[in-house]
Enzyme design. Structure first.
Site, PDB file in Angstrom:
ATOM      1  N   HIS A  48     -32.020  17.816 -26.053  1.00 43.10           N
ATOM      2  CA  HIS A  48     -31.460  18.297 -27.326  1.00 43.10           C
ATOM      3  C   HIS A  48     -31.798  19.769 -27.479  1.00 43.10           C
ATOM      4  O   HIS A  48     -32.915  20.165 -27.161  1.00 43.10           O
ATOM      5  CB  HIS A  48     -32.068  17.507 -28.494  1.00 43.10           C
ATOM      6  N   ALA A  93     -10.097  16.858  -4.848  1.00 45.45           N
ATOM      7  CA  ALA A  93     -10.859  17.366  -3.706  1.00 45.45           C
ATOM      8  C   ALA A  93     -12.094  16.505  -3.402  1.00 45.45           C
ATOM      9  O   ALA A  93     -12.380  16.190  -2.243  1.00 45.45           O
ATOM     10  CB  ALA A  93     -11.287  18.804  -3.990  1.00 45.45           C
ATOM     11  N   CYS A 111      -7.400  23.066  -1.531  1.00 48.78           N
ATOM     12  CA  CYS A 111      -8.480  23.244  -2.502  1.00 48.78           C
ATOM     13  C   CYS A 111      -9.002  24.676  -2.489  1.00 48.78           C
ATOM     14  O   CYS A 111      -9.087  25.325  -3.529  1.00 48.78           O
ATOM     15  CB  CYS A 111      -9.598  22.249  -2.166  1.00 48.78           C
ATOM     16  N   VAL A 162      14.253  19.280 -18.035  1.00 53.93           N
ATOM     17  CA  VAL A 162      15.126  20.444 -17.882  1.00 53.93           C
ATOM     18  C   VAL A 162      16.417  19.960 -17.242  1.00 53.93           C
ATOM     19  O   VAL A 162      16.396  19.263 -16.226  1.00 53.93           O
ATOM     20  CB  VAL A 162      14.453  21.497 -16.982  1.00 53.93           C
ATOM     21  N   GLU A 214      -6.256  22.579  12.644  1.00 53.47           N
ATOM     22  CA  GLU A 214      -5.792  23.143  11.366  1.00 53.47           C
ATOM     23  C   GLU A 214      -4.683  24.146  11.651  1.00 53.47           C
ATOM     24  O   GLU A 214      -4.834  25.030  12.479  1.00 53.47           O
ATOM     25  CB  GLU A 214      -6.969  23.799  10.628  1.00 53.47           C
TER      26      GLU A 214
HETATM   27  P1  FAD Z   1      -5.664  19.654   1.702  1.00 58.47           P
HETATM   28  O1  FAD Z   1      -6.689  20.408   0.942  1.00 58.47           O
HETATM   29  O2  FAD Z   1      -4.249  19.811   1.290  1.00 58.47           O
HETATM   30  O3  FAD Z   1      -5.834  20.071   3.218  1.00 58.47           O
HETATM   31  C1  FAD Z   1      -4.977  19.612   4.211  1.00 58.47           C
HETATM   32  C2  FAD Z   1      -5.012  20.575   5.372  1.00 58.47           C
HETATM   33  O4  FAD Z   1      -4.285  20.010   6.446  1.00 58.47           O
HETATM   34  C3  FAD Z   1      -4.364  21.916   5.077  1.00 58.47           C
HETATM   35  O5  FAD Z   1      -5.242  22.951   5.398  1.00 58.47           O
HETATM   36  C4  FAD Z   1      -3.110  21.932   5.956  1.00 58.47           C
HETATM   37  O6  FAD Z   1      -2.793  23.236   6.440  1.00 58.47           O
HETATM   38  C5  FAD Z   1      -3.544  21.030   7.092  1.00 58.47           C
HETATM   39  N1  FAD Z   1      -2.414  20.384   7.797  1.00 58.47           N
HETATM   40  C6  FAD Z   1      -1.355  19.747   7.253  1.00 58.47           C
HETATM   41  N2  FAD Z   1      -0.563  19.234   8.216  1.00 58.47           N
HETATM   42  C7  FAD Z   1      -1.125  19.571   9.393  1.00 58.47           C
HETATM   43  C8  FAD Z   1      -0.790  19.338  10.759  1.00 58.47           C
HETATM   44  N3  FAD Z   1       0.299  18.632  11.111  1.00 58.47           N
HETATM   45  N4  FAD Z   1      -1.587  19.850  11.716  1.00 58.47           N
HETATM   46  C9  FAD Z   1      -2.694  20.568  11.386  1.00 58.47           C
HETATM   47  N5  FAD Z   1      -3.068  20.816  10.128  1.00 58.47           N
HETATM   48  C10 FAD Z   1      -2.307  20.307   9.136  1.00 58.47           C
HETATM   49  N6  FAD Z   1      -8.840  19.006  -7.130  1.00 58.47           N
HETATM   50  C11 FAD Z   1     -10.044  18.889  -7.712  1.00 58.47           C
HETATM   51  O7  FAD Z   1     -10.779  17.940  -7.400  1.00 58.47           O
HETATM   52  N7  FAD Z   1     -10.484  19.793  -8.633  1.00 58.47           N
HETATM   53  C12 FAD Z   1      -9.729  20.851  -9.016  1.00 58.47           C
HETATM   54  O8  FAD Z   1     -10.144  21.663  -9.845  1.00 58.47           O
HETATM   55  C13 FAD Z   1      -8.443  20.994  -8.427  1.00 58.47           C
HETATM   56  N8  FAD Z   1      -7.659  22.029  -8.762  1.00 58.47           N
HETATM   57  C14 FAD Z   1      -6.442  22.163  -8.156  1.00 58.47           C
HETATM   58  C15 FAD Z   1      -5.632  23.232  -8.545  1.00 58.47           C
HETATM   59  C16 FAD Z   1      -4.394  23.390  -7.971  1.00 58.47           C
HETATM   60  C17 FAD Z   1      -3.528  24.560  -8.391  1.00 58.47           C
HETATM   61  C18 FAD Z   1      -3.959  22.486  -6.960  1.00 58.47           C
HETATM   62  C19 FAD Z   1      -2.633  22.677  -6.281  1.00 58.47           C
HETATM   63  C20 FAD Z   1      -4.754  21.424  -6.569  1.00 58.47           C
HETATM   64  C21 FAD Z   1      -6.004  21.250  -7.179  1.00 58.47           C
HETATM   65  N9  FAD Z   1      -6.827  20.181  -6.851  1.00 58.47           N
HETATM   66  C22 FAD Z   1      -8.038  20.039  -7.461  1.00 58.47           C
HETATM   67  C23 FAD Z   1      -6.420  19.171  -5.849  1.00 58.47           C
HETATM   68  C24 FAD Z   1      -7.101  19.472  -4.494  1.00 58.47           C
HETATM   69  O9  FAD Z   1      -6.765  20.774  -4.076  1.00 58.47           O
HETATM   70  C25 FAD Z   1      -6.651  18.461  -3.463  1.00 58.47           C
HETATM   71  O10 FAD Z   1      -6.877  17.160  -3.955  1.00 58.47           O
HETATM   72  C26 FAD Z   1      -7.438  18.618  -2.176  1.00 58.47           C
HETATM   73  O11 FAD Z   1      -7.249  19.901  -1.615  1.00 58.47           O
HETATM   74  C27 FAD Z   1      -7.016  17.563  -1.155  1.00 58.47           C
HETATM   75  O12 FAD Z   1      -7.766  17.717  -0.002  1.00 58.47           O
HETATM   76  P2  FAD Z   1      -7.240  17.218   1.425  1.00 58.47           P
HETATM   77  O13 FAD Z   1      -8.321  17.559   2.388  1.00 58.47           O
HETATM   78  O14 FAD Z   1      -6.769  15.839   1.325  1.00 58.47           O
HETATM   79  O15 FAD Z   1      -5.941  18.100   1.716  1.00 58.47           O
HETATM   80  P1  NAD Z   2       0.380  15.799 -12.300  1.00 53.88           P
HETATM   81  O1  NAD Z   2       0.762  14.514 -11.738  1.00 53.88           O
HETATM   82  O2  NAD Z   2      -0.971  15.970 -12.909  1.00 53.88           O
HETATM   83  O3  NAD Z   2       1.403  16.242 -13.429  1.00 53.88           O
HETATM   84  C1  NAD Z   2       2.764  16.336 -13.197  1.00 53.88           C
HETATM   85  C2  NAD Z   2       3.438  16.240 -14.547  1.00 53.88           C
HETATM   86  O4  NAD Z   2       4.789  16.603 -14.420  1.00 53.88           O
HETATM   87  C3  NAD Z   2       3.401  14.826 -15.110  1.00 53.88           C
HETATM   88  O5  NAD Z   2       2.896  14.887 -16.418  1.00 53.88           O
HETATM   89  C4  NAD Z   2       4.855  14.377 -15.061  1.00 53.88           C
HETATM   90  O6  NAD Z   2       5.181  13.501 -16.103  1.00 53.88           O
HETATM   91  C5  NAD Z   2       5.560  15.707 -15.185  1.00 53.88           C
HETATM   92  N1  NAD Z   2       6.897  15.765 -14.621  1.00 53.88           N
HETATM   93  C6  NAD Z   2       7.324  15.297 -13.422  1.00 53.88           C
HETATM   94  N2  NAD Z   2       8.634  15.604 -13.231  1.00 53.88           N
HETATM   95  C7  NAD Z   2       9.030  16.286 -14.327  1.00 53.88           C
HETATM   96  C8  NAD Z   2      10.254  16.885 -14.719  1.00 53.88           C
HETATM   97  N3  NAD Z   2      11.325  16.860 -13.932  1.00 53.88           N
HETATM   98  N4  NAD Z   2      10.313  17.495 -15.924  1.00 53.88           N
HETATM   99  C9  NAD Z   2       9.218  17.553 -16.727  1.00 53.88           C
HETATM  100  N5  NAD Z   2       8.042  17.003 -16.410  1.00 53.88           N
HETATM  101  C10 NAD Z   2       7.938  16.392 -15.220  1.00 53.88           C
HETATM  102  O7  NAD Z   2       0.632  16.878 -11.124  1.00 53.88           O
HETATM  103  P2  NAD Z   2       0.296  18.414 -11.043  1.00 53.88           P
HETATM  104  O8  NAD Z   2      -0.119  18.955 -12.369  1.00 53.88           O
HETATM  105  O9  NAD Z   2       1.412  19.026 -10.302  1.00 53.88           O
HETATM  106  O10 NAD Z   2      -0.980  18.407 -10.117  1.00 53.88           O
HETATM  107  C11 NAD Z   2      -0.890  17.854  -8.793  1.00 53.88           C
HETATM  108  C12 NAD Z   2      -2.192  17.195  -8.394  1.00 53.88           C
HETATM  109  O11 NAD Z   2      -3.182  18.176  -8.220  1.00 53.88           O
HETATM  110  C13 NAD Z   2      -2.669  16.228  -9.447  1.00 53.88           C
HETATM  111  O12 NAD Z   2      -2.539  14.929  -8.953  1.00 53.88           O
HETATM  112  C14 NAD Z   2      -4.088  16.570  -9.679  1.00 53.88           C
HETATM  113  O13 NAD Z   2      -4.928  15.492  -9.361  1.00 53.88           O
HETATM  114  C15 NAD Z   2      -4.390  17.725  -8.746  1.00 53.88           C
HETATM  115  N6  NAD Z   2      -5.016  18.790  -9.549  1.00 53.88           N
HETATM  116  C16 NAD Z   2      -6.254  18.558 -10.021  1.00 53.88           C
HETATM  117  C17 NAD Z   2      -6.871  19.511 -10.807  1.00 53.88           C
HETATM  118  C18 NAD Z   2      -8.229  19.241 -11.329  1.00 53.88           C
HETATM  119  O14 NAD Z   2      -8.839  18.297 -10.854  1.00 53.88           O
HETATM  120  N7  NAD Z   2      -8.736  20.015 -12.252  1.00 53.88           N
HETATM  121  C19 NAD Z   2      -6.222  20.695 -11.130  1.00 53.88           C
HETATM  122  C20 NAD Z   2      -4.935  20.873 -10.651  1.00 53.88           C
HETATM  123  C21 NAD Z   2      -4.349  19.910  -9.842  1.00 53.88           C
END
Ligand code: FAD
Ligand code: NAD
Length: 473
Positions: free
Chosen positions: A439, A316, A42, A238, A34
């Protein structure tokens, strides 16, 4: 001296850390590499921080609307953003510590650094101090996740234009926020920011918010957002961004907007740079993801890819489920990964979704019937004053198979598990309708919508055409 492991996992997000723990549980010698923090996106920038912030914001929203619940709120109720941030940071620290502890308990060896796959089974770890260490593994699992997309040519000073990576850790709040992208991150942040007094505007290039979800859910959410004063510009992009004295934005429909900050939430891109995949001859998809088959195998024997980096489902719990499946397959329990993955959107009201949307089912030309039930018809919804929302069930009209379930409403992210579990077991809509739900609960709306899909709803006006079937067995 190089070290040998059965499983080498690159990345310790929810995909990688679960894969490592699973492999260790199955008796393998395991290494995890890592380059940043345990827990990945996540835990450090995604699910957990955003939900920690949302929990304060949702409570504030309820207090602001206290009169609806018969409460007299005297004086101002304001948010202490730094206290909210402290809570978030504490949760992150606790959970990171938890992962480190489980690694210790299961003797998973952690290497800090950035990994490059030099050859199948051979991985170089580049430490921060410039040192390089080589480790070997029978199987290498790529779990490197994804990073926020940025828009080329836009200012990259995060004081003006940032992504969720910065936004979850903001030290202060903008007065006005323009969110580019009305997907999951855009909608969750809009919802989070509004009760905190931030003027929010969303710009989405597609005709609806949340284009990946069922259209009825997005339409309901848009109604709620409108009532809360969240600005929405749909079907536009935009065209120009100028920063200096605030941020000035021009949309391609000619609208000019002033804002204090822009949050770019336009999707995510896979982390593959520096992994050495080109040299291995591993071809990436058009959008740069690492393609895998239904066993999570890449095109190179002994190399697997799980979670965001394979582009199948950027969630996640999908990453964790992939992690378990890939490890089981690598260690000999071969089976394809075909399980349905629910999704949850933490707006208020929440959205829970699993299986096919109506549009996906129609695109596949499946014969379907749709069941609907408004959450507001439920006793629990009325009593608790959470009447916004609806449930929609997608049913195969000929086989009665449950194809999809979608819900917007209070606690929808929890309620959807009822439908997701049945979809997982391949249940019919009749079987869902037969389940007894407690319920009064909000989840009763799922049963009611299932009954409606069968033409058997009792809390809806009788359907004119469909004759209710007699339940069998
Ligand atoms: P990651 O969590 O991205 O982990 C990858 C890891 O690999 C990182 O720690 C990185 O540092 C490490 N890494 C990368 N390259 C290298 C390398 N070359 N060598 C060593 N280490 C490396 N998903 C949900 O299901 N529910 C949610 O509510 C949700 N909310 C989200 C909110 C936000 C704002 C965002 C941005 C995402 C959210 N997601 C949510 C999406 C979720 O975070 C991701 O789907 C999830 O973290 C993916 O897990 P992963 O293990 O594939 O990768
Ligand atoms: P997303 O794919 O959900 O949404 C991106 C949005 O941006 C789309 O609606 C797309 O049409 C729009 N878009 C793209 N280019 C644009 C532009 N130039 N101008 C205006 N609109 C544009 O992606 P996200 O919201 O960035 O989230 C990323 C990933 O993280 C998602 O795939 C989601 O699965 C994961 N995530 C999950 C949760 C959750 O599970 N609760 C929360 C946050 C993020």
């Amino acid at each position: 001296m190089s070290e040998h492991f059965q499983i080498v996992v690159i990345g310790a997000g929810p995909g990688g850390y679960i894969a490592a723990l699973k492999a260790a549980q199955m008796g393998a010698k395991v290494a995890v590499i890592e380059k940043s923090h345990l827990g990945g996106t996540c835990l450090n920038w995604g699910c957990i921080p955003s939900k920690a912030l949302l929990s304060s914001s949702e409570l504030l929203h309820q207090v602001q609307n206290g009169s609806k619940w018969g409460l007299k709120v005297q004086g101002d109720v304001t948010a202490d953003w730094s206290a909210i941030q402290k809570h978030k940071d504490k949760v992150i620290r606790q959970l990171r510590g938890g992962i480190a502890n489980f690694f210790k308990l299961r003797r998973v060896q952690v290497f800090n650094g950035s990994a490059t796959i030099e050859a199948p089974g051979k991985v170089a770890v580049h430490g921060e101090d410039g040192g390089v260490r080589t480790i070997h593994g029978d199987h290498v699992i790529i779990a490197t996740g994804s990073s926020p997309s940025r828009i080329a040519g836009w200012p990259d000073d995060p004081a003006w234009v940032c992504t969720s990576d910065e936004a979850v850790h903001w030290k202060n709040l903008p007065g006005k926020l323009l969110i580019v992208g009305g997907g999951v991150i855009g909608c969750e942040f809009a919802c989070m920011m509004r009760p905190l007094g931030v003027e929010v505007t969303i710009v989405e290039m597609m005709p609806t918010l949340l284009p990946g979800l069922d259209e009825d859910m997005a339409a309901e959410l848009a109604k709620v957002f409108k009532a809360r004063g969240i600005g929405m510009h749909l079907n536009v992009k935009v065209e120009d961004v100028q920063v200096g004295d605030g941020v000035k934005v021009r949309l391609n429909d000619g609208t000019n907007l002033d804002t204090d900050r822009i949050l770019v939430a336009t999707g995510r891109q896979p982390n593959t740079a520096g992994l050495g995949l080109e040299k291995l001859g591993l071809e990436l998809s058009r959008r740069g993801f690492v393609p895998v088959d239904d066993h999570l195998r890449t095109g190179i024997a002994g190399i697997w890819a799980i979670g965001d980096v394979n582009g199948q489902c950027l969630l996640a719990h999908a990453a964790s489920a992939h992690g378990v499946a890939a490890v089981e397959n690598a260690l000999g329990h071969t089976r394809p990964f075909t399980r349905p993955i629910p999704s949850a959107v933490y707006t208020f009201p929440e959205i829970g979704s699993v299986g096919l949307t109506e549009r996906e089912a129609r695109d596949q030309k499946l014969p379907i019937s749709i069941g609907r039930f408004p959450v507001g018809y439920l006793g629990k919804a009325m009593a608790s004053r959470h009447t916004d929302g609806m449930v929609k069930i997608i049913r195969h009209r000929e086989t009665d198979a449950l194809l999809g379930a979608h819900m917007i409403g209070a606690h929808a992210t929890e309620c959807i598990a009822a439908a997701a579990n049945l979809l997982h077991t391949g249940a019919t809509v009749e079987e869902l309708a037969e389940c007894v739900f407690a319920h009064p609960t909000i989840s009763e709306a799922i049963k009611e919508a299932a009954e409606d899909a069968l033409g058997m709803g009792l809390h809806l006006p009788p359907r004119k055409v469909i004759t209710a079937p007699v339940l069998t067995g």
